[in-house]
Design an enzyme around this catalytic site. Structure first.
Site, PDB file in Angstrom:
ATOM      1  N   ALA A  61       0.505  -1.287   0.146  1.00  0.00           N
ATOM      2  CA  ALA A  61      -0.413  -0.090  -0.054  1.00  0.00           C
ATOM      3  C   ALA A  61       0.891   0.927  -0.328  1.00  0.00           C
ATOM      4  CB  ALA A  61      -1.276  -0.469   1.237  1.00  0.00           C
ATOM      5  N   GLY A 102       0.567  -5.922  -0.129  1.00  0.00           N
ATOM      6  CA  GLY A 102      -0.056  -5.610  -1.234  1.00  0.00           C
ATOM      7  C   GLY A 102       0.641  -5.959  -2.484  1.00  0.00           C
ATOM      8  N   GLU A 105       0.029  -9.719  -2.598  1.00  0.00           N
ATOM      9  CA  GLU A 105      -0.455 -10.128  -2.488  1.00  0.00           C
ATOM     10  C   GLU A 105      -1.567 -10.366  -4.558  1.00  0.00           C
ATOM     11  OE1 GLU A 105      -2.823  -7.238  -0.038  1.00  0.00           O
ATOM     12  OE2 GLU A 105      -3.851  -9.322   0.656  1.00  0.00           O
ATOM     13  N   GLU A 125       1.827  -6.749   7.528  1.00  0.00           N
ATOM     14  CA  GLU A 125       0.991  -6.313   7.358  1.00  0.00           C
ATOM     15  C   GLU A 125       0.569  -6.246   9.877  1.00  0.00           C
ATOM     16  OE1 GLU A 125       1.094  -7.566   5.401  1.00  0.00           O
ATOM     17  OE2 GLU A 125      -0.661  -6.520   3.364  1.00  0.00           O
TER      18      GLU A 125
END
Ligand code: NAI
Length: 699
Positions: A61, A102, A105, A125
């Site tokens: 992110a 992210g 991911e 995270e």
């Protein structure tokens, strides 16, 4: 747009380009989506390679979008991942350097993954009190196996791609490139080799099971629960991964989403995110632009090879910077050298340091008795006795020998940095660098900015701090700077609590239950009670009106200086750090109460915590208002990294914000009614009163 599209023959390449780490901000996500549309529309394109420019595949992110509506705006990360997964042409992630959060991911939404050796792979995270919220808890177990995936998700720690590629049965990486340099070429070749294969492998369609089923998750919960007492996120990670093994992929995704949103609202996650951003913000100084020219620091001199000098030297040796230490006598140099050697040798013995590294570090260290030997060094840090006369003599010598442009730093903990600067003809080059003991261990560095310290010196020392792996917080000049000025008020409240009816152990227990690494009396014993005693004596005239409990002085009169004398507020067995309550000390406090006509009362843990923590907060509000600290988060960082404040509470300022400043002020009014306390101190600082009245917060 922060992602680019190019076509190499029959392969399209989408390159994330959002420095520094290709954070997945809105414009990057839009860039990926647009690239995919182009690739699907172009009949000449057979497959798509997704990669990152510069220093990362993707760090996850974009922290600049934290908490802003942009973070969720479409295409959000989940939508982008679905686009990749549902693509009718194969998508290959070409991973190098970093694929985290992210970023990983995103790669898991691709059909194949090729990685360069040395790439750091993580789902970090949990370190922000969260869990991966874009399918990480559902897809990683499917490609890696439940156990290794859960370990990664719960710890948040990075693992090298080539290590993961060795796990039996793993489907995370289909190929590790021969070298980072050959990744791009090898990814193109790989893409061509799979371009025609149908059906394409889709991670979310892979099965997910642990052979032991419920028994494994029971075991995992016991392990994780034991290690993560005050943090809810790690156990929630277990729940999410378990959901991946229990039902359909979509149901697991819904569970992950629900847990993610709940965690976002926990005070622990708010605290951890506050610290994450606060640590980054601390290195930015409002009037020091990012492009301020830096001074080149290639070598360092240290004056004084005592407790602090030795520890400070080790920081630079660890970072590969040559250090020259100066003392007045050879014996002192020998002693300092022996301590450094001893510290490193014990690390070698414990297997924490390789012999070759130790040799390398010691080779960078030299000693001298003559100031003239320092003329070539770029920076000097003074750590001699805390006496202004001694500092004066040292800084006059430094002014004489140091080359123009060298940075002259003092590690003073209480003296006036402006006064020290005035001993030289170059006050613009003088700065305070206040390390914490043990200086080779403690993360905090207070950078004390003098009235005349130049902005390039400030910019340079912030970079130096990073190089030696310190978290630097800037403080203006005042007695005690940020940290110790606040701790004095905290300690004073501790003293009043003894007067009023507490034992040292009761106060410490309450604070440790609140989450402090150590209560105030154990901390005093560690730091040495004589230090505070000396400071109080020195200030006796200038602070004649400041009220103190006399118990600490009585303790010092008994020679109970703390761990170093084996006796302080507690007793200590030789070589041990366990604090053993001492009946004589308790009796000393009782006698003191009796002599002063104080009837002891029962004091609740809640009162102990509030008085100590709100004392920090009120002093901090003054510090903020006076401009000694630039921002509230700097104070929080200072307390987390230097004073053992619990990270899950985010520091004293965030804690006060969470309690509500109105409530904090009400409590202060109550404390001011207590005749044994200091009513004057409990007048809320004007800034605090104002924020409370307006319903605002510090942060
Ligand atoms: P220390 O007493 O362990 O070491 C001081 C060293 O300086 C001694 O080895 C002494 O021989 C040497 N020295 C004295 N005068 C000198 C001179 N004119 N030229 C060269 N060397 C000289 O003291 P410590 O604890 O290392 O403190 C040093 C400084 O660091 C002080 O300013 C202190 O306030 C500050 N400080 C101390 C902390 C602590 O926890 N001990 C924490 C943060 C700062």
């Amino acid at each position: 747009m922060t992602a680019h599209y190019q076509v190499h023959g029959d392969i399209a390449v989408i390159t994330l380009d959002n420095p520094p780490v290709n954070g997945l901000g809105l414009s990057t996500r839009q860039g990926i989506a647009q690239g995919m549309e182009q690739a699907l529309a172009d009949t000449a394109v057979l497959a798509v390679v997704l990669t990152g420019a510069g220093k990362a595949f993707s760090g996850g992110a974009d922290i600049r979008e934290f908490g802003s509506p942009k973070a969720m705006q479409e295409p959000n990360l989940n939508s982008v991942i679905q686009m990749l997964e549902k693509s009718s042409k194969p998508v290959i992630a070409a991973i190098h350097s970093v694929a985290m959060g992210g970023g990983l991911e995103l790669a898991l939404g691709c059909h194949y993954r090729v990685a360069a050796p040395g790439s750091s792979i993580a789902l970090p995270e949990v370190k922000l009190g969260l869990l991966p919220g874009a399918g990480g808890t559902q897809r990683l177990p499917r490609v890696l196996g439940v156990e290794p995936a859960l370990n990664m998700i719960v710890s948040g720690e990075p693992i090298k791609a080539e290590m993961l590629a060795m796990l039996p049965g793993q489907q995370l990486f289909q190929k590790i490139s021969a070298s980072p340099e050959s990744l791009a070429e090898e990814a193109l070749t790989f893409a061509r080799s799979v371009a025609a294969i149908r059906p394409m492998p889709i991670v979310s369609q892979l099965p997910c099971k642990h052979p032991l089923g419920d028994a494994y998750f029971q075991f995992a919960r016991n392990m994780v629960g034991g290690m993560s007492k005050n943090f809810p996120a790690p156990l929630k990670c277990v729940d999410a991964v378990e959901a991946a093994t229990k039902g359909k992929f979509e149901a697991g995704m819904a569970t992950e989403r629900e847990i993610f949103i709940n965690l976002m609202w926990t005070s622990e996650s708010r605290a951890l995110r506050h610290l994450f951003l606060g640590e980054r913000a601390a290195s930015k100084i409002p009037d020091v632009p990012a492009d301020t020219p830096l001074r080149d620091i290639k070598s360092v001199a240290i004056i004084g090879a005592g407790t602090m000098g030795g520890g400070i030297a080790m920081n630079f040796l660890n970072a590969g910077v040559p250090v020259k230490m100066l003392e007045m006598k050879q014996e002192a140099l020998d002693r300092g050298l022996a301590t450094i050697r001893g510290n490193y040798e014990s690390q070698v013995k414990k297997g924490k340091l390789k012999q070759a590294k130790y040799d390398e570090r010691m080779a960078l260290l030299s000693t001298t008795l003559s100031y003239d030997d320092l003329s070539g060094t770029d920076m000097v840090i003074e750590a001699v006795f805390e006496e202004i006369g001694v500092k004066e003599a040292v800084f006059k010598e430094l002014d004489r020998v140091m080359k123009p442009g060298a940075i002259l730093a003092s590690n003073t903990s209480t003296l006036d940095v402006n006064k020290i600067a005035s001993f030289t003809k170059r006050p613009q080059d003088v700065v305070g660098l206040h390390f914490f003991s043990p200086a080779n261990v403690m993360k905090l560095l207070e950078v004390v900015r003098g009235a005349q310290t130049s902005i390039d010196v400030m910019a340079t020392v912030m970079v130096v701090a990073k190089k030696i792996r310190k978290t630097a917080v800037v403080s203006g000049v005042c007695d005690g700077f940020i940290g110790n000025r606040m701790i004095e008020q905290y300690g004073r409240q501790g003293g009043f609590l003894l007067d009023e009816g507490c034992t040292p152990a009761q106060v410490d227990k309450a604070m440790e239950k609140f989450g402090m690494a150590m209560g105030p009396f154990r901390m005093g014993d560690l730091a040495g009670n004589d230090i505070g005693w000396a400071i109080r004596k020195r200030r006796a005239t200038e602070r004649a009106n400041m009220k103190y409990s006399k118990t600490a002085d009585l303790l010092c009169e008994k020679g109970r200086f703390g761990q170093k004398t084996g006796a302080g507020w507690y007793d200590y067995k030789p070589g041990k750090r366990d604090a053993i309550p001492n009946a004589e000390v308790v009796k000393m406090i009782e006698d003191y109460r009796a002599a002063n006509g104080i009837t002891p009362r029962k004091i609740s843990d809640e009162e102990i915590v509030q008085r100590l923590v709100f004392a920090l907060v009120n002093e901090a509000a003054h510090i903020l208002e006076e401009g000694i600290a630039n921002k509230a988060s700097d104070i929080d960082i200072c307390y987390i990294f230097g004073y053992g404040f619990p990270p899950y509470r985010g520091g004293p300022m965030l804690y006060a914000d969470e309690v509500g400043l109105f409530n904090v002020v009400q409590a202060m009014h109550r404390f001011a009614q207590n005749p044994l306390d200091d009513a004057e101190f409990w007048k809320p600082a004007p800034l605090l009163a104002k924020l409370a009245a307006e319903g605002k917060t510090f942060n």
